[in-house]
Scaffold this motif. Structure first.
Motif, PDB file in Angstrom:
ATOM      1  N   ARG A  86       0.830  -1.209   0.000  1.00  0.00           N
ATOM      2  CA  ARG A  86       0.000   0.000   0.000  1.00  0.00           C
ATOM      3  C   ARG A  86       0.862   1.255   0.000  1.00  0.00           C
ATOM      4  O   ARG A  86       0.519   2.253  -0.639  1.00  0.00           O
ATOM      5  N   ILE A  87       1.975   1.214   0.723  1.00  0.00           N
ATOM      6  CA  ILE A  87       2.907   2.343   0.715  1.00  0.00           C
ATOM      7  C   ILE A  87       3.440   2.575  -0.697  1.00  0.00           C
ATOM      8  O   ILE A  87       3.513   3.712  -1.176  1.00  0.00           O
ATOM      9  N   ALA A  88       3.797   1.484  -1.369  1.00  0.00           N
ATOM     10  CA  ALA A  88       4.305   1.592  -2.739  1.00  0.00           C
ATOM     11  C   ALA A  88       3.248   2.163  -3.684  1.00  0.00           C
ATOM     12  O   ALA A  88       3.578   2.803  -4.687  1.00  0.00           O
ATOM     13  N   ARG A  89       1.997   1.953  -3.344  1.00  0.00           N
ATOM     14  CA  ARG A  89       0.904   2.421  -4.193  1.00  0.00           C
ATOM     15  C   ARG A  89       0.563   3.890  -3.944  1.00  0.00           C
ATOM     16  O   ARG A  89       0.303   4.647  -4.887  1.00  0.00           O
ATOM     17  N   LEU A  90       0.570   4.298  -2.677  1.00  0.00           N
ATOM     18  CA  LEU A  90       0.082   5.626  -2.321  1.00  0.00           C
ATOM     19  C   LEU A  90       1.168   6.697  -2.223  1.00  0.00           C
ATOM     20  O   LEU A  90       0.973   7.828  -2.677  1.00  0.00           O
ATOM     21  N   PHE A  91       2.297   6.349  -1.633  1.00  0.00           N
ATOM     22  CA  PHE A  91       3.260   7.380  -1.248  1.00  0.00           C
ATOM     23  C   PHE A  91       4.022   8.019  -2.412  1.00  0.00           C
ATOM     24  O   PHE A  91       4.210   9.241  -2.408  1.00  0.00           O
ATOM     25  N   PRO A  92       4.504   7.266  -3.406  1.00  0.00           N
ATOM     26  CA  PRO A  92       5.261   7.924  -4.483  1.00  0.00           C
ATOM     27  C   PRO A  92       4.469   9.029  -5.189  1.00  0.00           C
ATOM     28  O   PRO A  92       4.999  10.127  -5.430  1.00  0.00           O
ATOM     29  N   LEU A  93       3.210   8.759  -5.516  1.00  0.00           N
ATOM     30  CA  LEU A  93       2.396   9.778  -6.179  1.00  0.00           C
ATOM     31  C   LEU A  93       2.116  10.949  -5.245  1.00  0.00           C
ATOM     32  O   LEU A  93       2.100  12.108  -5.677  1.00  0.00           O
ATOM     33  N   GLN A  94       1.905  10.652  -3.963  1.00  0.00           N
ATOM     34  CA  GLN A  94       1.699  11.717  -2.980  1.00  0.00           C
ATOM     35  C   GLN A  94       2.919  12.628  -2.908  1.00  0.00           C
ATOM     36  O   GLN A  94       2.799  13.856  -2.890  1.00  0.00           O
ATOM     37  N   TRP A  95       4.104  12.035  -2.874  1.00  0.00           N
ATOM     38  CA  TRP A  95       5.330  12.834  -2.793  1.00  0.00           C
ATOM     39  C   TRP A  95       5.542  13.658  -4.056  1.00  0.00           C
ATOM     40  O   TRP A  95       5.939  14.825  -3.984  1.00  0.00           O
ATOM     41  N   LEU A  96       5.281  13.057  -5.216  1.00  0.00           N
ATOM     42  CA  LEU A  96       5.448  13.781  -6.474  1.00  0.00           C
ATOM     43  C   LEU A  96       4.495  14.970  -6.545  1.00  0.00           C
ATOM     44  O   LEU A  96       4.905  16.092  -6.873  1.00  0.00           O
ATOM     45  N   SER A  97       3.222  14.732  -6.226  1.00  0.00           N
ATOM     46  CA  SER A  97       2.242  15.822  -6.275  1.00  0.00           C
ATOM     47  C   SER A  97       2.564  16.889  -5.232  1.00  0.00           C
ATOM     48  O   SER A  97       2.385  18.089  -5.480  1.00  0.00           O
ATOM     49  N   LEU A  98       3.064  16.468  -4.075  1.00  0.00           N
ATOM     50  CA  LEU A  98       3.422  17.420  -3.022  1.00  0.00           C
ATOM     51  C   LEU A  98       4.543  18.347  -3.483  1.00  0.00           C
ATOM     52  O   LEU A  98       4.479  19.569  -3.280  1.00  0.00           O
ATOM     53  N   ILE A  99       5.557  17.784  -4.117  1.00  0.00           N
ATOM     54  CA  ILE A  99       6.678  18.592  -4.606  1.00  0.00           C
ATOM     55  C   ILE A  99       6.210  19.570  -5.686  1.00  0.00           C
ATOM     56  O   ILE A  99       6.567  20.756  -5.672  1.00  0.00           O
ATOM     57  N   LEU A 100       5.391  19.082  -6.614  1.00  0.00           N
ATOM     58  CA  LEU A 100       4.894  19.946  -7.690  1.00  0.00           C
ATOM     59  C   LEU A 100       4.035  21.079  -7.137  1.00  0.00           C
ATOM     60  O   LEU A 100       4.174  22.239  -7.544  1.00  0.00           O
ATOM     61  N   VAL A 101       3.156  20.744  -6.195  1.00  0.00           N
ATOM     62  CA  VAL A 101       2.292  21.768  -5.607  1.00  0.00           C
ATOM     63  C   VAL A 101       3.110  22.743  -4.767  1.00  0.00           C
ATOM     64  O   VAL A 101       2.847  23.952  -4.770  1.00  0.00           O
ATOM     65  N   MET A 102       4.104  22.240  -4.056  1.00  0.00           N
ATOM     66  CA  MET A 102       4.963  23.111  -3.251  1.00  0.00           C
ATOM     67  C   MET A 102       5.667  24.141  -4.135  1.00  0.00           C
ATOM     68  O   MET A 102       5.716  25.336  -3.803  1.00  0.00           O
ATOM     69  N   LEU A 103       6.184  23.681  -5.273  1.00  0.00           N
ATOM     70  CA  LEU A 103       6.835  24.604  -6.208  1.00  0.00           C
ATOM     71  C   LEU A 103       5.826  25.605  -6.770  1.00  0.00           C
ATOM     72  O   LEU A 103       6.115  26.802  -6.886  1.00  0.00           O
ATOM     73  N   GLY A 104       4.634  25.098  -7.104  1.00  0.00           N
ATOM     74  CA  GLY A 104       3.594  25.989  -7.611  1.00  0.00           C
ATOM     75  C   GLY A 104       3.185  27.027  -6.582  1.00  0.00           C
ATOM     76  O   GLY A 104       3.014  28.212  -6.913  1.00  0.00           O
ATOM     77  N   GLN A 105       3.044  26.597  -5.337  1.00  0.00           N
ATOM     78  CA  GLN A 105       2.689  27.522  -4.263  1.00  0.00           C
ATOM     79  C   GLN A 105       3.783  28.579  -4.066  1.00  0.00           C
ATOM     80  O   GLN A 105       3.493  29.760  -3.838  1.00  0.00           O
ATOM     81  N   TYR A 106       5.018  28.138  -4.147  1.00  0.00           N
ATOM     82  CA  TYR A 106       6.150  29.063  -3.958  1.00  0.00           C
ATOM     83  C   TYR A 106       6.129  30.175  -5.013  1.00  0.00           C
ATOM     84  O   TYR A 106       6.225  31.368  -4.688  1.00  0.00           O
ATOM     85  N   TYR A 107       5.990  29.779  -6.273  1.00  0.00           N
ATOM     86  CA  TYR A 107       6.020  30.772  -7.350  1.00  0.00           C
ATOM     87  C   TYR A 107       4.751  31.621  -7.369  1.00  0.00           C
ATOM     88  O   TYR A 107       4.792  32.810  -7.703  1.00  0.00           O
TER      89      TYR A 107
END
Length: 210
Positions: A86-107
């Motif tokens: 379940r970790i392999a299923r949920l966490f990678p996409l969560q981390w990727l989206s988090l990084i993208l949104v964090m960058l978007g929020q920053y700019y």
């Protein structure tokens, strides 16, 4: 060899009709968030069910997940293996989206001087998002990728669900307890029972397999 084939079959378990339902629900949630974030409602008469039906679509996701996870993971006896999968299923996409949104929020804040929608975009909430704990009561509010609250809830429910997934009697008892608890809460309180109803729906649909 036969057992191996059965396990592979379970791992690739699909029901086209349910896939279609999940697709409709995903589309509904996406349309709702477009309407919510950008205050836009094109083709309102046609798309009104999607604009107003987001809670239903989210509940549908949880109910379908309860059934599908039981089908896919019920052959696995190890709680540790269940968590790893379940970790392999949920966490990678969560981390990727988090990084993208964090960058978007920053700019966005750099350009407009204010966060986009969600304001709790600090280190504390970043760590909550890293561990999918951003909607567990530890948060001060929505942060970064707000809609990922449902993934956080799903993760916590998974931790509980996997305890019962191979134990039909325990699953039945747990469902009965949740039914009784929900009735007590409904009688005792008039408020938001969203998390309770999602937890019940997620657990109870596992009974469809039993």
């Amino acid at each position: 060899m036969k057992n191996s084939l059965n396990l592979d079959k379970k791992a690739n378990f699909r029901i086209p009709g349910l896939d279609a339902l999940r697709g409709i629900a995903a589309l509904g949630v996406a349309i709702f968030h477009f309407h919510y974030y950008f205050d836009a409602g094109p083709n309102f008469l046609i798309l009104q069910p999607f604009y107003n039906g987001a809670p239903f679509f989210v509940d549908l996701f949880f109910i379908l997940s309860g059934f599908l996870l039981t089908q896919v993971y019920s052959h696995i006896k190890s709680y540790r293996e269940l968590l790893i999968r379940r970790i392999a299923r949920l966490f990678p996409l969560q981390w990727l989206s988090l990084i993208l949104v964090m960058l978007g929020q920053y700019y966005y804040k750099l350009i407009y001087g204010t966060p986009f929608i969600y304001t709790f975009n600090d280190i504390y909430h970043f760590m909550l998002n890293i561990f999918l704990l951003q909607q567990t009561g530890l948060q001060k509010g929505f942060s970064f990728n707000g809609p990922s609250w449902s993934i956080s809830v799903e993760w916590i429910i998974n931790l509980i669900f996997f305890i019962f997934i191979n134990k039909s009697k325990r699953l039945i008892i747990a469902s009965l307890i949740l039914i009784a608890s929900s009735l007590i809460l409904i009688v005792a309180f008039v408020g938001n029972l969203t998390y309770l109803t999602k937890l019940f729906g997620f657990l109870d649909t596992g009974l469809l397999k039993a």
